[in-house]
Design a protein around this motif. Structure first.
Motif, PDB file in Angstrom:
ATOM      1  N   MET A   1      -5.945  -4.423 -18.340  1.00 41.86           N
ATOM      2  CA  MET A   1      -4.639  -3.775 -18.172  1.00 41.86           C
ATOM      3  C   MET A   1      -4.726  -3.588 -16.896  1.00 41.86           C
ATOM      4  SD  MET A   1      -2.757  -0.850 -20.228  1.00 41.86           S
ATOM      5  CE  MET A   1      -1.910   0.236 -19.358  1.00 41.86           C
ATOM      6  N   ALA A   2      -3.677  -3.819 -16.043  1.00 38.93           N
ATOM      7  CA  ALA A   2      -3.729  -3.434 -14.695  1.00 38.93           C
ATOM      8  C   ALA A   2      -3.427  -1.925 -14.327  1.00 38.93           C
ATOM      9  CB  ALA A   2      -2.706  -4.122 -14.090  1.00 38.93           C
ATOM     10  N   ALA A   3      -4.055  -1.373 -13.228  1.00 39.97           N
ATOM     11  CA  ALA A   3      -4.281  -0.023 -13.060  1.00 39.97           C
ATOM     12  C   ALA A   3      -2.784   0.291 -12.671  1.00 39.97           C
ATOM     13  CB  ALA A   3      -5.191   0.271 -11.836  1.00 39.97           C
ATOM     14  N   PRO A   4      -2.192   1.626 -13.144  1.00 43.43           N
ATOM     15  CA  PRO A   4      -0.885   1.902 -12.571  1.00 43.43           C
ATOM     16  C   PRO A   4      -0.654   2.316 -11.377  1.00 43.43           C
ATOM     17  CG  PRO A   4      -2.002   3.815 -14.042  1.00 43.43           C
ATOM     18  CD  PRO A   4      -2.785   2.385 -13.920  1.00 43.43           C
ATOM     19  N   ILE A   5      -1.771   2.700 -10.557  1.00 45.43           N
ATOM     20  CA  ILE A   5      -1.634   3.101  -9.024  1.00 45.43           C
ATOM     21  C   ILE A   5      -2.201   2.061  -8.382  1.00 45.43           C
ATOM     22  CG2 ILE A   5      -2.098   4.877  -7.488  1.00 45.43           C
ATOM     23  CD1 ILE A   5      -2.646   6.494 -10.158  1.00 45.43           C
ATOM     24  N   VAL A   6      -1.573   1.416  -7.265  1.00 42.84           N
ATOM     25  CA  VAL A   6      -2.203   0.480  -6.331  1.00 42.84           C
ATOM     26  C   VAL A   6      -2.154   1.050  -4.930  1.00 42.84           C
ATOM     27  CG1 VAL A   6      -2.142  -1.823  -5.271  1.00 42.84           C
ATOM     28  CG2 VAL A   6      -1.472  -1.362  -8.156  1.00 42.84           C
ATOM     29  N   ILE A   7      -3.199   1.021  -4.301  1.00 40.19           N
ATOM     30  CA  ILE A   7      -3.533   1.411  -2.996  1.00 40.19           C
ATOM     31  C   ILE A   7      -3.678   0.093  -2.398  1.00 40.19           C
ATOM     32  CG2 ILE A   7      -4.449   2.913  -1.337  1.00 40.19           C
ATOM     33  CD1 ILE A   7      -5.160   4.625  -3.421  1.00 40.19           C
ATOM     34  N   HIS A   8      -2.664  -0.366  -1.466  1.00 35.43           N
ATOM     35  CA  HIS A   8      -2.751  -1.690  -0.886  1.00 35.43           C
ATOM     36  C   HIS A   8      -3.677  -1.633   0.366  1.00 35.43           C
ATOM     37  CE1 HIS A   8       0.264  -3.327  -3.621  1.00 35.43           C
ATOM     38  NE2 HIS A   8       0.657  -2.023  -3.553  1.00 35.43           N
ATOM     39  N   ARG A   9      -3.782  -2.899   0.920  1.00 35.70           N
ATOM     40  CA  ARG A   9      -4.702  -2.922   2.168  1.00 35.70           C
ATOM     41  C   ARG A   9      -4.080  -2.269   3.195  1.00 35.70           C
ATOM     42  NH1 ARG A   9      -6.490  -7.488   3.203  1.00 35.70           N
ATOM     43  NH2 ARG A   9      -6.209  -8.390   1.075  1.00 35.70           N
ATOM     44  N   PRO A  10      -4.910  -1.657   4.335  1.00 39.49           N
ATOM     45  CA  PRO A  10      -4.406  -1.210   5.531  1.00 39.49           C
ATOM     46  C   PRO A  10      -3.470  -2.070   6.058  1.00 39.49           C
ATOM     47  CG  PRO A  10      -6.825  -0.671   5.309  1.00 39.49           C
ATOM     48  CD  PRO A  10      -6.460  -1.880   4.286  1.00 39.49           C
ATOM     49  N   SER A  11      -2.548  -1.435   6.621  1.00 43.03           N
ATOM     50  CA  SER A  11      -1.543  -2.136   7.629  1.00 43.03           C
ATOM     51  C   SER A  11      -1.949  -2.276   8.991  1.00 43.03           C
ATOM     52  CB  SER A  11      -0.374  -1.346   7.674  1.00 43.03           C
ATOM     53  OG  SER A  11      -0.171  -0.304   8.276  1.00 43.03           O
ATOM     54  N   PRO A  12      -1.718  -3.073   9.756  1.00 42.83           N
ATOM     55  CA  PRO A  12      -2.052  -3.410  11.038  1.00 42.83           C
ATOM     56  C   PRO A  12      -2.156  -1.856  11.951  1.00 42.83           C
ATOM     57  CG  PRO A  12      -0.806  -5.360  10.479  1.00 42.83           C
ATOM     58  CD  PRO A  12      -0.540  -4.249   9.342  1.00 42.83           C
ATOM     59  N   THR A  13      -1.239  -1.295  11.557  1.00 43.69           N
ATOM     60  CA  THR A  13      -0.944  -0.100  12.336  1.00 43.69           C
ATOM     61  C   THR A  13      -1.614   1.279  11.662  1.00 43.69           C
ATOM     62  OG1 THR A  13       1.233   0.543  11.250  1.00 43.69           O
ATOM     63  CG2 THR A  13       1.348  -0.706  13.527  1.00 43.69           C
ATOM     64  N   VAL A  18       1.150   2.554  -1.003  1.00 43.34           N
ATOM     65  CA  VAL A  18       0.875   3.081  -2.245  1.00 43.34           C
ATOM     66  C   VAL A  18       2.118   2.742  -3.373  1.00 43.34           C
ATOM     67  CG1 VAL A  18       0.222   5.100  -3.947  1.00 43.34           C
ATOM     68  CG2 VAL A  18      -0.538   5.008  -1.475  1.00 43.34           C
ATOM     69  N   THR A  19       1.663   1.920  -4.399  1.00 42.99           N
ATOM     70  CA  THR A  19       2.950   1.870  -5.510  1.00 42.99           C
ATOM     71  C   THR A  19       2.322   2.684  -6.747  1.00 42.99           C
ATOM     72  OG1 THR A  19       1.714  -0.370  -5.744  1.00 42.99           O
ATOM     73  CG2 THR A  19       3.736  -0.291  -4.456  1.00 42.99           C
ATOM     74  N   ILE A  20       3.162   3.080  -7.573  1.00 41.49           N
ATOM     75  CA  ILE A  20       3.021   3.695  -8.855  1.00 41.49           C
ATOM     76  C   ILE A  20       3.766   2.826  -9.788  1.00 41.49           C
ATOM     77  CG2 ILE A  20       2.739   5.781 -10.062  1.00 41.49           C
ATOM     78  CD1 ILE A  20       2.725   7.388  -7.429  1.00 41.49           C
ATOM     79  N   GLN A  21       3.155   2.456 -10.696  1.00 37.62           N
ATOM     80  CA  GLN A  21       3.839   1.380 -11.836  1.00 37.62           C
ATOM     81  C   GLN A  21       4.887   0.642 -11.070  1.00 37.62           C
ATOM     82  OE1 GLN A  21       5.230   4.329 -14.717  1.00 37.62           O
ATOM     83  NE2 GLN A  21       3.178   4.274 -15.824  1.00 37.62           N
ATOM     84  N   GLY A  22       4.460   0.085  -9.923  1.00 40.05           N
ATOM     85  CA  GLY A  22       5.370  -1.119  -9.458  1.00 40.05           C
ATOM     86  C   GLY A  22       6.350  -0.489  -8.377  1.00 40.05           C
ATOM     87  N   GLN A  23       6.540   0.749  -8.448  1.00 41.60           N
ATOM     88  CA  GLN A  23       7.443   1.402  -7.452  1.00 41.60           C
ATOM     89  C   GLN A  23       6.709   1.952  -6.154  1.00 41.60           C
ATOM     90  OE1 GLN A  23      10.644   1.476  -8.047  1.00 41.60           O
ATOM     91  NE2 GLN A  23      10.198   0.340  -9.814  1.00 41.60           N
ATOM     92  N   ILE A  24       7.229   1.431  -5.248  1.00 38.79           N
ATOM     93  CA  ILE A  24       6.581   2.076  -3.674  1.00 38.79           C
ATOM     94  C   ILE A  24       6.786   3.569  -3.732  1.00 38.79           C
ATOM     95  CG2 ILE A  24       6.884   2.123  -1.474  1.00 38.79           C
ATOM     96  CD1 ILE A  24       8.080  -0.957  -1.519  1.00 38.79           C
ATOM     97  N   ALA A  25       5.636   4.249  -3.555  1.00 37.91           N
ATOM     98  CA  ALA A  25       5.568   5.730  -3.496  1.00 37.91           C
ATOM     99  C   ALA A  25       5.567   6.286  -2.094  1.00 37.91           C
ATOM    100  CB  ALA A  25       4.423   6.360  -4.065  1.00 37.91           C
ATOM    101  N   GLY A  26       4.997   5.363  -0.937  1.00 30.88           N
ATOM    102  CA  GLY A  26       5.074   5.650   0.361  1.00 30.88           C
ATOM    103  C   GLY A  26       4.107   5.084   1.044  1.00 30.88           C
ATOM    104  N   LEU A  27       3.628   5.577   2.207  1.00 31.19           N
ATOM    105  CA  LEU A  27       2.624   4.918   3.152  1.00 31.19           C
ATOM    106  C   LEU A  27       1.513   6.400   3.150  1.00 31.19           C
ATOM    107  CD1 LEU A  27       1.617   2.669   4.897  1.00 31.19           C
ATOM    108  CD2 LEU A  27       2.666   3.797   6.858  1.00 31.19           C
ATOM    109  N   ALA A  28       0.322   5.958   2.827  1.00 25.62           N
ATOM    110  CA  ALA A  28      -0.630   6.977   2.808  1.00 25.62           C
ATOM    111  C   ALA A  28      -1.407   7.012   3.971  1.00 25.62           C
ATOM    112  CB  ALA A  28      -1.444   7.025   1.608  1.00 25.62           C
ATOM    113  N   CYS A  29      -1.942   7.939   4.699  1.00 24.84           N
ATOM    114  CA  CYS A  29      -2.682   7.843   5.939  1.00 24.84           C
ATOM    115  C   CYS A  29      -4.184   8.621   5.569  1.00 24.84           C
ATOM    116  CB  CYS A  29      -2.080   8.764   7.085  1.00 24.84           C
ATOM    117  SG  CYS A  29      -0.882   7.496   7.517  1.00 24.84           S
ATOM    118  N   SER A  30      -4.164   9.162   4.259  1.00 29.97           N
ATOM    119  CA  SER A  30      -5.276   9.839   3.789  1.00 29.97           C
ATOM    120  C   SER A  30      -5.378   9.781   2.193  1.00 29.97           C
ATOM    121  CB  SER A  30      -5.556  11.143   4.508  1.00 29.97           C
ATOM    122  OG  SER A  30      -4.259  12.166   3.774  1.00 29.97           O
ATOM    123  N   ASP A  31      -6.610  10.341   1.512  1.00 29.97           N
ATOM    124  CA  ASP A  31      -6.395  10.619   0.239  1.00 29.97           C
ATOM    125  C   ASP A  31      -5.385  11.556  -0.124  1.00 29.97           C
ATOM    126  OD1 ASP A  31      -8.242   8.542  -0.192  1.00 29.97           O
ATOM    127  OD2 ASP A  31      -9.832  10.153  -0.442  1.00 29.97           O
TER     128      ASP A  31
END
Length: 69
Positions: A1-13, A18-31
């Motif tokens: 089963m896939a994890a419900p929270i995905v923290i995607h690769r760092p962006s070039p900038t 961060v996606t939660i159950q497939g929905q974009i939650a936002g752009l994280a710069c820290s934990d």
């Protein structure tokens, strides 16, 4: 089963999408940003979840690193 929270690769900038159950939650710069996104969806003690593979999948780059590679 896939994890419900995905923290995607760092962006070039910097930052990671961060996606939660497939929905974009936002752009994280820290934990702390990720924990805030999770708090907003009803997980108040989310800082303990960041290293649990059944909850969080870190894609690309190292976990807990948010700067562009």
């Amino acid at each position: 089963m896939a994890a419900p929270i995905v923290i995607h690769r760092p962006s070039p900038t910097g930052g990671r999408r961060v996606t939660i159950q497939g929905q974009i939650a936002g752009l994280a710069c820290s934990d702390a940003d990720v924990v805030e996104f999770l708090r907003r969806v009803g997980l108040p003690d989310a800082d303990d979840l960041l290293d649990q593979a059944d909850w969080v999948e870190w894609r690309g780059g190292r976990a807990h690193e948010y700067q562009a590679a």
